[in-house]
Design an enzyme around this catalytic site. Structure first.
Site, PDB file in Angstrom:
ATOM      1  N   ALA A   1     -36.930 -39.965  -3.754  1.00 16.86           N
ATOM      2  CA  ALA A   1     -36.782 -39.471  -5.125  1.00 16.86           C
ATOM      3  C   ALA A   1     -35.321 -39.162  -5.430  1.00 16.86           C
ATOM      4  CB  ALA A   1     -37.629 -38.223  -5.309  1.00 16.86           C
TER       5      ALA A   1
ATOM      6  N   MET B   1     -27.357 -31.807  -9.033  1.00 19.61           N
ATOM      7  CA  MET B   1     -27.801 -32.363 -10.315  1.00 19.61           C
ATOM      8  C   MET B   1     -28.641 -31.363 -11.111  1.00 19.61           C
ATOM      9  SD  MET B   1     -26.346 -35.298 -10.051  1.00 19.61           S
ATOM     10  CE  MET B   1     -26.954 -36.285 -11.415  1.00 19.61           C
ATOM     11  N   GLY B   2     -29.589 -30.706 -10.438  1.00 22.85           N
ATOM     12  CA  GLY B   2     -30.407 -29.702 -11.119  1.00 22.85           C
ATOM     13  C   GLY B   2     -31.566 -30.268 -11.924  1.00 22.85           C
ATOM     14  N   PHE B   3     -32.245 -31.270 -11.361  1.00 19.51           N
ATOM     15  CA  PHE B   3     -33.444 -31.842 -12.016  1.00 19.51           C
ATOM     16  C   PHE B   3     -33.157 -32.305 -13.450  1.00 19.51           C
ATOM     17  CE2 PHE B   3     -36.883 -29.321  -9.384  1.00 19.51           C
ATOM     18  CZ  PHE B   3     -36.555 -30.057  -8.270  1.00 19.51           C
TER      19      PHE B   3
ATOM     20  N   SER C   1     -35.666 -28.461  -3.518  1.00 16.75           N
ATOM     21  CA  SER C   1     -34.317 -28.753  -4.001  1.00 16.75           C
ATOM     22  C   SER C   1     -33.505 -27.465  -3.969  1.00 16.75           C
ATOM     23  CB  SER C   1     -34.357 -29.282  -5.436  1.00 16.75           C
ATOM     24  OG  SER C   1     -33.058 -29.257  -5.988  1.00 16.75           O
TER      25      SER C   1
ATOM     26  N   ASN D   1     -30.994 -26.905  -5.805  1.00 19.77           N
ATOM     27  CA  ASN D   1     -30.217 -26.839  -7.046  1.00 19.77           C
ATOM     28  C   ASN D   1     -30.945 -26.238  -8.241  1.00 19.77           C
ATOM     29  OD1 ASN D   1     -28.002 -28.126  -5.736  1.00 19.77           O
ATOM     30  ND2 ASN D   1     -29.103 -30.069  -5.919  1.00 19.77           N
TER      31      ASN D   1
ATOM     32  N   THR E   1     -37.085 -34.582   5.075  1.00 17.83           N
ATOM     33  CA  THR E   1     -36.739 -33.375   4.355  1.00 17.83           C
ATOM     34  C   THR E   1     -35.906 -33.690   3.106  1.00 17.83           C
ATOM     35  OG1 THR E   1     -34.583 -33.041   5.440  1.00 17.83           O
ATOM     36  CG2 THR E   1     -36.503 -32.133   6.569  1.00 17.83           C
ATOM     37  N   ASN E   2     -35.672 -32.625   2.346  1.00 25.02           N
ATOM     38  CA  ASN E   2     -34.753 -32.667   1.215  1.00 25.02           C
ATOM     39  C   ASN E   2     -33.314 -32.530   1.731  1.00 25.02           C
ATOM     40  OD1 ASN E   2     -33.835 -32.451  -1.571  1.00 25.02           O
ATOM     41  ND2 ASN E   2     -35.854 -31.638  -2.060  1.00 25.02           N
TER      42      ASN E   2
ATOM     43  N   SER F   1     -29.276 -42.070   0.287  1.00 25.00           N
ATOM     44  CA  SER F   1     -27.822 -42.135   0.518  1.00 25.00           C
ATOM     45  C   SER F   1     -27.457 -43.331   1.392  1.00 25.00           C
ATOM     46  CB  SER F   1     -27.320 -40.843   1.168  1.00 25.00           C
ATOM     47  OG  SER F   1     -27.578 -39.743   0.333  1.00 25.00           O
TER      48      SER F   1
END
Length: 339
Positions: free
Chosen positions: A62, A113-115, A175, A177, A245-246, A319
């Site tokens: 995601a 980013m913050g969704f 997340s 963020n 994981t995140n 990434s």
């Protein structure tokens, strides 16, 4: 070859600008003959997990295709599944820019980013427009201005709307963020969230005549005791899977590099060993009662096999995909087939 040229060009750009350019290009070419520049024919290496059969064990994590605009393009590249999102009930701009940074020497990225997304209704419209038979997971989150105590309502709204169009649903409570989001990984808040989601799943399965599995995405920054408690909660609530994981808040392996002190979650190569360790601990606690999708820092086929050996049944890349290109998908599938 084409990817190396495209990458050289995009790495001259601001990371978020490059991301938006890539998404725009893939959206435009996904169902045209121009997809020949990135399409790959990957021989199937099927994996059955959560009651679903995936064509191969390599998914797109995601965050890459937040709005589900490029599903057909990523499917043409050979991904076994594509996880879109994170999506929230209402559109939101995310955090202030700049909010994404490359750490090229470490093959890493930091993002806060913050969704940022256009909201769940926009995503659903894009899911309806998909032409390929791609396996699509939908990653759901809460709006920034929704209090954590009421956070579960946001997850239920998203789940209700995406359910008919998703192969599976991923619940993002990890997340770093969104302020307070990670607190949903603990205690009563976690139990309440998991229980409510399972109840909603039962209702939606009856309503739509199909069972869509739900997976929980966890952080890498957890103690052994915290991992054990999350595993216990997942088993008790009869969740379908875990995604581990995140991104991490730690900065191991990047100290001294340009941008290393930027706030946000670190992904890419430096996350690899930490996320594999969490997968191993989680797998030990779950004892085969729930499958795991392994994600975090996969930069080679060997990294992917390490995660599978640690207890994951499938993997996701993001990434590593940016740094290596579509070839990484093929490399992992081939290595998996030999294994």
């Amino acid at each position: 070859m084409f990817y190396k040229i495209a990458q050289k060009f995009m790495f001259q750009m601001d990371p978020e600008l490059a991301h938006n350019f890539a998404i725009g290009s893939l959206k435009f070419t996904g169902n045209s003959p121009l997809n020949c520049f990135y399409a790959q024919n990957i021989k199937p290496a099927p994996v059955t997990m959560m009651g679903l059969t995936f064509p191969n064990p390599v998914g797109l994590a995601a965050g890459m295709d937040k709005e589900g605009e490029c599903i057909d393009a990523f499917h043409a590249m050979g991904f076994g599944h594509i996880e879109v999102g994170t999506v929230t009930p209402r559109p939101q701009p995310g955090n202030e820019q700049p909010r994404c940074f490359r750490l090229k020497p470490a093959k890493a990225i930091i993002n806060r980013m913050g969704f940022n997304n256009k909201g769940v209704d926009n995503l659903v419209a894009n899911l309806k427009a998909v032409k390929s038979n791609a396996m699509v997971g939908v990653n759901i989150g809460k709006n920034k201005d929704t209090p954590v105590e009421q956070g579960k309502e946001d997850y239920l709204i998203c789940m209700d709307k995406v359910y008919p169009y998703a192969a599976y649903i991923a619940v993002n409570i990890s997340s770093p963020n969104t302020p307070g989001l990670r607190s949903l990984q603990y205690g009563d808040l976690l139990d309440d969230l998991l229980g409510s989601l399972k109840q909603k799943q039962k209702e939606l399965a009856e309503q739509h005549g199909k069972y869509v599995p739900i997976a929980l995405k966890i952080a890498p920054d957890l103690s052994s005791e915290e991992i054990e408690k999350i595993a216990d909660a997942l088993i008790r609530s009869e969740f379908d899977a875990a995604i581990a994981t995140n991104t991490t808040l730690t900065r191991d392996g990047v100290s001294g590099l340009l941008n290393a002190n930027e706030a946000g979650g670190l992904s890419g190569k430096p996350l690899n060993s930490l996320s594999t360790m969490v997968i191993k601990q989680l797998a030990d606690c779950l004892k085969g009662q729930l499958p795991i999708i392994g994600v975090g820092g996969i930069n080679s086929a060997e990294d992917a096999l390490d995660k599978l050996d640690a207890g994951a049944e499938m993997v996701q890349i993001y990434s590593g995909f940016i740094y290596q290109g579509p070839k990484l998908i093929k490399d992992i599938v081939e290595a998996y087939r030999i294994k």
